[in-house]
Design a protein around this motif. Structure first.
Motif, PDB file in Angstrom:
ATOM      1  N   GLY A  26     -33.143 105.190 108.157  1.00 40.48           N
ATOM      2  CA  GLY A  26     -31.808 105.706 107.813  1.00 40.48           C
ATOM      3  C   GLY A  26     -30.864 104.636 107.295  1.00 40.48           C
ATOM      4  O   GLY A  26     -29.642 104.826 107.319  1.00 40.48           O
ATOM      5  N   ILE A  27     -31.418 103.513 106.807  1.00 43.52           N
ATOM      6  CA  ILE A  27     -30.594 102.414 106.286  1.00 43.52           C
ATOM      7  C   ILE A  27     -30.739 102.368 104.772  1.00 43.52           C
ATOM      8  O   ILE A  27     -31.866 102.372 104.261  1.00 43.52           O
ATOM      9  N   PHE A  57     -27.714 107.717 104.681  1.00 43.59           N
ATOM     10  CA  PHE A  57     -28.472 106.482 104.955  1.00 43.59           C
ATOM     11  C   PHE A  57     -27.473 105.366 105.294  1.00 43.59           C
ATOM     12  O   PHE A  57     -27.363 104.368 104.581  1.00 43.59           O
ATOM     13  N   ASP A  58     -26.737 105.563 106.387  1.00 43.77           N
ATOM     14  CA  ASP A  58     -25.667 104.626 106.706  1.00 43.77           C
ATOM     15  C   ASP A  58     -25.868 103.931 108.052  1.00 43.77           C
ATOM     16  O   ASP A  58     -24.931 103.385 108.633  1.00 43.77           O
ATOM     17  N   ALA A  59     -27.110 103.948 108.571  1.00 44.97           N
ATOM     18  CA  ALA A  59     -27.366 103.262 109.839  1.00 44.97           C
ATOM     19  C   ALA A  59     -27.156 101.761 109.664  1.00 44.97           C
ATOM     20  O   ALA A  59     -27.286 101.218 108.566  1.00 44.97           O
ATOM     21  N   PRO A 114     -30.447  99.815 114.026  1.00 47.28           N
ATOM     22  CA  PRO A 114     -30.723 101.117 113.415  1.00 47.28           C
ATOM     23  C   PRO A 114     -30.797 102.220 114.458  1.00 47.28           C
ATOM     24  O   PRO A 114     -31.128 101.970 115.622  1.00 47.28           O
ATOM     25  N   ALA A 115     -30.498 103.437 114.020  1.00 46.83           N
ATOM     26  CA  ALA A 115     -30.527 104.590 114.931  1.00 46.83           C
ATOM     27  C   ALA A 115     -31.942 104.817 115.468  1.00 46.83           C
ATOM     28  O   ALA A 115     -32.912 104.568 114.786  1.00 46.83           O
ATOM     29  N   ILE A 125     -39.621  97.959  96.246  1.00 56.04           N
ATOM     30  CA  ILE A 125     -40.200  99.004  97.105  1.00 56.04           C
ATOM     31  C   ILE A 125     -39.129  99.972  97.612  1.00 56.04           C
ATOM     32  O   ILE A 125     -39.368 100.727  98.546  1.00 56.04           O
ATOM     33  N   LEU A 126     -37.964  99.932  96.986  1.00 57.76           N
ATOM     34  CA  LEU A 126     -36.795 100.724  97.394  1.00 57.76           C
ATOM     35  C   LEU A 126     -36.542 100.566  98.901  1.00 57.76           C
ATOM     36  O   LEU A 126     -36.049 101.495  99.559  1.00 57.76           O
ATOM     37  N   CYS A 127     -36.860  99.375  99.391  1.00 59.54           N
ATOM     38  CA  CYS A 127     -36.596  99.068 100.806  1.00 59.54           C
ATOM     39  C   CYS A 127     -37.101 100.175 101.724  1.00 59.54           C
ATOM     40  O   CYS A 127     -36.407 100.559 102.681  1.00 59.54           O
ATOM     41  N   PHE A 128     -38.334 100.688 101.498  1.00 56.61           N
ATOM     42  CA  PHE A 128     -38.756 101.866 102.271  1.00 56.61           C
ATOM     43  C   PHE A 128     -38.781 101.631 103.785  1.00 56.61           C
ATOM     44  O   PHE A 128     -38.501 102.577 104.540  1.00 56.61           O
ATOM     45  N   PRO A 129     -39.045 100.407 104.286  1.00 57.82           N
ATOM     46  CA  PRO A 129     -38.969 100.252 105.749  1.00 57.82           C
ATOM     47  C   PRO A 129     -37.550 100.471 106.289  1.00 57.82           C
ATOM     48  O   PRO A 129     -37.377 100.908 107.430  1.00 57.82           O
TER      49      PRO A 129
END
Ligand code: SF4
Ligand code: SF4
Length: 352
Positions: free
Chosen positions: A221-222, A344-346, A351-352, A212-216
């Motif tokens: 922003g991760i 996408f470095d949170a 997470p931000a 799922i391309l890690c959508f959550p």
């Protein structure tokens, strides 16, 4: 997040932007950290035992699922091609271990750990990474690389085209391909159609599942877990149209990152920096300037564009070796890890 319910196939595959991953095959060490990161996050549920949405196999080799390149699907001249469904054995869910006999039945040192076929207790015939490190070539010019794979979140997804219930769609905002688990009726036409065999059937939920391309995470922003956790700094992530991102620079500016099997016609969005390979040995045992990996084998994976990509990579490596400065080598080395992730470095924990 936005769901797409119904619509035409063109509606379902339209996307305004596209997230992509670039994987540098010169750096992957086959440690399977990406595989485990994904497994721990997404496929610990009943019926997912055979699923490795992120996986790493030795190439040349049979890959994962076994012989995925021979199982059809995709498009030729724009027409869908017939495909087949990998078995659970192909996906490596064929054996378990005799933990009870070794650890709990009081057998002391007389019992040793051994794999057994899950169904009948017999000797396994195949498993995940069964042919690890066998590779190809003849001694002394043997070679192999580790080929990390996942769903390609294709721009022309064969899975989406084949689904009779319109359960598969691309997210408009980022091009992530998802399977709506409510709409999926388990027909498995998507499994047949995907030429990368990146979809797995869950026999418990009786639905098809995939990366799922890690959508959550992405929505916070991760970077995806497989990309973020990679200890070798092998992977970059971001929007392909973000001109500041490493993915854009590797794919569009330097043209050294190429899609796997472009001839499948699905326009994949996972790109690979091809392996330059170790220097080979000549007939008298001398070290030559030729790569041990025959370029024809790499053309089988990436098509003819691999020749230009390798030329650029070698030129830039040589420049840096000779004391010059190479922007391309700096991108591939990624001294500053955040630079790899296109914003996408949170932190996954805060997470931000
Ligand atoms: S790799 Fe396969 S499952 Fe993933 S989007 Fe492409 S066709 Fe669909
Ligand atoms: S992007 Fe996420 S879901 Fe997809 S393979 Fe990587 S870790 Fe798994």
């Amino acid at each position: 997040m936005s769901y797409r319910i119904g619509g035409t196939k063109d509606d379902l595959r339209a996307a305004k932007r596209q997230l992509v991953t670039v994987i540098d095959l010169n750096k992957c060490i086959g440690c399977q950290t990406c595989t485990i990161a994904c497994k721990n996050l997404w496929t610990k549920r009943p019926g997912t035992e055979h699923m490795r949405w992120a996986n790493v196999s030795t190439w040349p080799g049979k890959g994962y699922p076994r012989d995925f390149e021979k199982k059809g699907g995709g498009f030729r001249d724009g027409q869908p091609q017939p495909g087949s469904i990998p078995t659970y054995e192909d996906s490596g869910d064929d054996f378990r271990f005799n933990h009870d006999e070794v650890f709990y039945d009081g057998n002391g040192q007389s019992a040793h750990l051994r794999p057994m076929r899950r169904l009948d207790g017999g000797t396994p015939r195949w498993g995940y990474n069964w042919d690890e490190d066998q590779g190809g070539g003849d001694w002394p010019n043997a070679f192999f690389v580790y080929l990390a794979r996942m769903c390609n979140h294709c721009s022309n997804p064969a899975c989406l085209a084949a689904c009779p219930t319109q359960a598969i769609y691309k997210r408009e905002q980022d091009g992530i391909v998802l399977i709506d688990q409510e709409r999926c009726k388990g027909h498995r036409h998507c499994v047949e159609a995907c030429p990368y065999k990146a979809i797995y059937f869950n026999p418990v939920s009786e639905t098809s599942e995939k990366c799922i391309l890690c959508f959550p995470r992405v929505e916070k922003g991760i970077a995806p877990a497989c990309n973020r956790q990679c200890p070798g700094r092998v992977r970059c992530f971001g929007y392909l149209d973000d001109e500041t991102s490493h993915v854009h620079r590797l794919v569009r500016q330097w043209s050294v990152a190429l899609p796997l099997h472009p001839e499948y016609g699905t326009e994949p969005n996972i790109y690979y920096v091809p392996p330059m390979g170790s220097r080979g040995f000549g007939a008298d045992g001398e070290i030559t300037d030729d790569s041990r990996i025959p370029v024809e084998r790499l053309e089988e994976l990436f098509g003819p564009r691999v020749n230009d990509a390798l030329k650029v990579l070698r030129q830039e490596r040589e420049k840096q070796r000779n004391g010059g400065k190479s922007e391309l080598m700096d991108i591939l080395i990624s001294n500053i890890w955040k630079d790899r992730f296109g914003g996408f470095d949170a932190d996954p924990l805060t997470p931000a």
